[in-house]
Design a protein around this motif. Structure first.
Motif, mmCIF file in Angstrom:
data_model
loop_
_atom_site.group_PDB
_atom_site.id
_atom_site.type_symbol
_atom_site.label_atom_id
_atom_site.label_comp_id
_atom_site.label_asym_id
_atom_site.label_seq_id
_atom_site.Cartn_x
_atom_site.Cartn_y
_atom_site.Cartn_z
ATOM 1 N N ASP A 1 -12.496 -10.637 -1.995
ATOM 2 C CA ASP A 1 -11.920 -9.863 -2.952
ATOM 3 C C ASP A 1 -10.812 -8.931 -2.025
ATOM 4 O O ASP A 1 -10.850 -7.726 -2.285
ATOM 5 C CB ASP A 1 -12.507 -9.015 -3.887
ATOM 6 C CG ASP A 1 -13.432 -9.776 -4.858
ATOM 7 O OD1 ASP A 1 -12.957 -10.970 -5.009
ATOM 8 O OD2 ASP A 1 -14.290 -9.475 -5.235
ATOM 9 N N ARG A 2 -10.365 -9.528 -0.995
ATOM 10 C CA ARG A 2 -9.168 -8.710 -0.274
ATOM 11 C C ARG A 2 -8.272 -9.500 0.327
ATOM 12 O O ARG A 2 -8.422 -10.659 0.061
ATOM 13 C CB ARG A 2 -9.870 -7.838 0.872
ATOM 14 C CG ARG A 2 -10.600 -8.760 1.895
ATOM 15 C CD ARG A 2 -11.223 -7.924 2.970
ATOM 16 N NE ARG A 2 -12.129 -8.753 3.750
ATOM 17 C CZ ARG A 2 -11.733 -9.606 4.897
ATOM 18 N NH1 ARG A 2 -10.488 -9.406 4.971
ATOM 19 N NH2 ARG A 2 -12.343 -10.479 5.496
ATOM 20 N N TYR A 3 -7.043 -8.926 0.561
ATOM 21 C CA TYR A 3 -6.008 -9.915 1.157
ATOM 22 C C TYR A 3 -6.325 -10.082 2.734
ATOM 23 O O TYR A 3 -7.001 -9.146 3.415
ATOM 24 C CB TYR A 3 -4.821 -9.176 1.242
ATOM 25 C CG TYR A 3 -4.172 -8.733 0.070
ATOM 26 C CD1 TYR A 3 -3.308 -9.437 -0.853
ATOM 27 C CD2 TYR A 3 -4.690 -7.385 -0.355
ATOM 28 C CE1 TYR A 3 -2.975 -8.789 -2.116
ATOM 29 C CE2 TYR A 3 -4.063 -6.892 -1.557
ATOM 30 C CZ TYR A 3 -3.389 -7.649 -2.263
ATOM 31 O OH TYR A 3 -2.755 -7.063 -3.397
ATOM 32 N N ARG A 10 0.356 -8.653 7.513
ATOM 33 C CA ARG A 10 1.403 -7.981 8.008
ATOM 34 C C ARG A 10 2.478 -8.516 8.995
ATOM 35 O O ARG A 10 3.731 -8.148 9.203
ATOM 36 C CB ARG A 10 0.760 -6.625 8.881
ATOM 37 C CG ARG A 10 -0.075 -5.744 8.310
ATOM 38 C CD ARG A 10 0.741 -4.910 7.745
ATOM 39 N NE ARG A 10 0.145 -4.260 6.445
ATOM 40 C CZ ARG A 10 0.508 -3.812 5.402
ATOM 41 N NH1 ARG A 10 1.500 -2.749 5.747
ATOM 42 N NH2 ARG A 10 -0.058 -3.354 4.278
ATOM 43 N N ILE A 59 -7.359 -9.036 -6.895
ATOM 44 C CA ILE A 59 -7.684 -8.569 -5.627
ATOM 45 C C ILE A 59 -7.349 -6.887 -6.095
ATOM 46 O O ILE A 59 -6.658 -6.381 -6.233
ATOM 47 C CB ILE A 59 -7.087 -8.928 -4.492
ATOM 48 C CG1 ILE A 59 -7.203 -10.490 -4.218
ATOM 49 C CG2 ILE A 59 -7.359 -7.867 -3.109
ATOM 50 C CD1 ILE A 59 -6.443 -11.109 -3.362
ATOM 51 N N PRO A 60 -8.776 -6.297 -5.938
ATOM 52 C CA PRO A 60 -8.510 -4.724 -6.035
ATOM 53 C C PRO A 60 -7.979 -4.096 -5.014
ATOM 54 O O PRO A 60 -7.868 -2.805 -5.007
ATOM 55 C CB PRO A 60 -9.954 -4.447 -6.503
ATOM 56 C CG PRO A 60 -11.109 -5.527 -5.604
ATOM 57 C CD PRO A 60 -9.984 -6.613 -5.499
ATOM 58 N N THR A 61 -7.891 -4.640 -3.947
ATOM 59 C CA THR A 61 -7.349 -3.810 -2.614
ATOM 60 C C THR A 61 -6.134 -3.014 -2.896
ATOM 61 O O THR A 61 -5.212 -3.562 -3.611
ATOM 62 C CB THR A 61 -7.287 -4.746 -1.430
ATOM 63 O OG1 THR A 61 -8.152 -5.725 -1.475
ATOM 64 C CG2 THR A 61 -6.885 -4.017 -0.254
ATOM 65 N N LYS A 108 -2.922 -1.739 -1.311
ATOM 66 C CA LYS A 108 -2.068 -2.106 0.123
ATOM 67 C C LYS A 108 -1.682 -0.494 0.612
ATOM 68 O O LYS A 108 -0.768 0.012 0.209
ATOM 69 C CB LYS A 108 -0.857 -2.704 -0.134
ATOM 70 C CG LYS A 108 -1.125 -4.084 -0.454
ATOM 71 C CD LYS A 108 0.042 -4.918 -0.794
ATOM 72 C CE LYS A 108 -0.431 -6.398 -0.677
ATOM 73 N NZ LYS A 108 0.850 -7.499 -1.044
ATOM 74 N N PRO A 140 -0.693 2.023 3.230
ATOM 75 C CA PRO A 140 0.534 2.900 3.487
ATOM 76 C C PRO A 140 1.727 2.745 2.461
ATOM 77 O O PRO A 140 2.381 3.736 2.257
ATOM 78 C CB PRO A 140 1.138 2.378 4.696
ATOM 79 C CG PRO A 140 -0.031 1.460 5.138
ATOM 80 C CD PRO A 140 -0.830 0.936 4.188
ATOM 81 N N GLU A 141 1.837 1.453 1.701
ATOM 82 C CA GLU A 141 2.860 1.623 0.833
ATOM 83 C C GLU A 141 2.572 2.103 -0.693
ATOM 84 O O GLU A 141 3.325 2.487 -1.351
ATOM 85 C CB GLU A 141 3.429 0.243 0.620
ATOM 86 C CG GLU A 141 4.155 -0.612 1.801
ATOM 87 C CD GLU A 141 3.108 -1.286 2.596
ATOM 88 O OE1 GLU A 141 2.121 -1.844 2.135
ATOM 89 O OE2 GLU A 141 3.239 -1.294 4.110
#
Lengths: 346, 174
Positions: A40-42, A46, B42-44, B46, B48-49
């Motif tokens: 459950d994350r990317y 970058r 996805i609960p993340t 992001k 800094p943005e």
């Protein structure tokens, strides 16, 4: 041998080599991305769009890191270890038939680097050599933890090599040949795929392939918890990178092997019923083959983020007490079925 | 004995049956669970943005408030420093002189007001102790820094930015 033949094979070698390197590179990214999505994350996002440049950054980092060779290490063998690992990983793809034939004018090009009649044996031989890379690397480091890691890796590889060899024997009994191109050609269409006649064999083969590639749940050669880092404890910069890289190439090759041996390789359903020309069938076949390979690579990663690592005695128990007897039983079963089929239904 | 919560479970260790020993059904189940996560949203954040808003009761950086006319509310009574369990607050009091009536609300004010953010535990007792409603912990996080001296926040960082009350009233009227 005429010049055109050599040129043709040379181009094919370069293409196969490039493809396996690029796929190995992007497998590292794919692995991290898939790991991310499953947790459950990317993943890395970058460098470039969606992290597409991440492998290049990793590679650059590997090259610029300080390279350390321990004082007590055997220098030549220390360098030879990762070299051997990457070479054996790269050359095992030589006998895999990537597709049927392409026709340019009156020239027929087979999409296979070397169509030798003992293709399966060749792959087994090369894969068995791969353990030398790990063993030499672990021994040359002059570090007892590396050596123990290397011993573990070697005994694991050898144990699972047996199960793998036995599982493939049942397949060879069905197909009656050792030539890779012949085995794939026999599985034309969809119903002839070997997975339908050899499901147990496939299961054993796949498990052993996981163990041979040192992938989770059999990634005991790398044992951060017990032995610092395993056989590559003393390795740094690109030499460590080569070890990791060879693992990913191995993963690609064994995915190709599983797809070719059990899932029909470049064959796809209704391939001759669509009325396409031979060249088009070949091109689509190559794409289909790569889709199957990617499917298996995904499966490798999927398993990695699902199953926990085995304990070493569990690993040995599974190899010697479960997979090898099961493979032998599979051989006997295949033999009986073949005899019955030949006597009563032919 | 009767369990009080009824949540007690007796662990049983019966031998595994054939399918359990095969592990394959369990592996298939596990694969099912992981692949379900593959397609989940996805609960993340992001970071800094994209920043997640603070909770309403979040206690962050202190700010020294001004009153309706833009004057500092703090009278340097020292109650906040007294109530501080970490002894992070120090101040020096000064007397208001003529001409400074628009700057400070009462005759006494804090000429120096410092909070050591390395000591502060963000308990909020200063906020509760203040009789003048001059200090609130309504800011964001304390930012990182390389030097310890940068964590001693003076009035330059604590006092609310000055505002022009006439302009604000005009805007309200419009």
């Amino acid at each position: 041998m005429e010049g055109a033949f050599i040129l043709e094979k040379l181009i094919l070698v370069v293409i196969v080599f490039t493809i396996s390197l690029v796929i190995a590179m992007y497998s590292t990214l794919a692995e991290r991305k898939i790991a991310g999505f499953m947790q459950d994350r990317y993943g890395p996002n970058r460098a470039g769009f969606g992290g597409i440049l991440q492998p290049l950054c990793d590679g650059g980092k590997f090259f610029f890191k300080e390279e350390i060779i321990p004082a007590g290490a055997h220098k030549a063998l220390f360098v030879l270890g990762p070299t051997l690992a990457i070479i054996t990983a790269c050359i095992s793809s030589a006998v895999i038939p990537w597709g049927q034939t392409l026709t340019f004018g009156d020239r027929v090009v087979t999409l296979q680097v070397a169509d030798i009649n003992v293709g399966v044996l060749y792959i087994f031989g090369v894969v068995a050599l791969g353990v030398y890379g790990i063993m030499i690397g672990g021994w040359a480091s002059n570090n007892k933890f590396s050596l123990m890691g290397a011993i573990r890796a070697a005994s694991q590889s050898i144990s699972y090599e047996i199960g793998m060899g036995l599982s493939i024997i049942a397949l060879l009994m069905v197909s009656g040949t050792l030539s890779m191109s012949e085995i794939v050609a026999q599985q034309s269409g969809f119903v002839n795929w070997n997975i339908w006649v050899q499901p147990i064999g496939f299961l054993i083969f796949m498990t052993c392939a996981f163990a041979e590639c040192n992938r989770v749940p059999f990634d005991l050669p790398e044992c951060e918890t017990e032995l610092v880092g395993g056989y590559h404890t003393e390795y740094s910069s690109m030499k460590l990178g080569l070890y990791m890289f060879s693992e990913y190439i191995n993963m690609f090759v064994s995915s190709a092997l599983m797809a070719a041996l059990y899932f029909g390789g470049y064959n796809f359903p209704f391939m001759y019923d669509l009325g396409l020309s031979q060249n088009w069938i070949t091109i689509i076949g190559v794409l289909v083959f790569f889709i199957k390979i990617f499917g298996f690579i995904f499966f490798f990663m999927w398993i990695r983020w699902t199953l926990p690592r085995f304990r070493y005695d569990q690993l040995m128990n599974l190899g010697w007490k479960m997979l090898i007897p099961l493979a032998i039983a599979n051989i006997v079963l295949t033999g009986i079925v073949t005899i019955i089929k030949d006597t009563y239904f032919s | 004995m009767e369990s009080l919560s009824n949540r007690k479970k007796v662990i049983e260790q019966k031998p595994m049956n054939f399918w359990e020993r095969m592990y394959l059904p369990a592996i298939a189940k596990g694969l099912g669970i992981t692949i379900r996560h593959f397609f989940k949203k996805i609960p993340t954040v992001k970071y800094p943005e994209e920043k997640r808003p603070y909770a309403k009761n979040f206690r962050g950086l202190h700010s020294l408030k001004r009153d309706e006319e833009g004057r500092e509310r703090c009278t340097a009574c020292g109650l906040c420093a007294l109530s501080c369990p970490a002894e992070a607050i120090t101040m020096t009091a000064a007397e208001r002189t003529k001409g400074e009536e628009s700057l400070y609300r009462e005759e006494k004010y804090a000429s120096v007001y410092e909070i050591n953010m390395l000591r502060c535990i963000f308990c909020g007792l200063c906020e509760e102790a203040c009789p003048k409603e001059a200090i609130y912990l309504d800011g964001p996080h304390v930012t990182a820094s390389y030097l310890r001296k940068d964590f001693i926040y003076g009035k330059d960082k604590l006092v609310e930015p000055a505002f022009d009350i006439k302009k604000l009233n005009q805007e309200k009227a419009n």
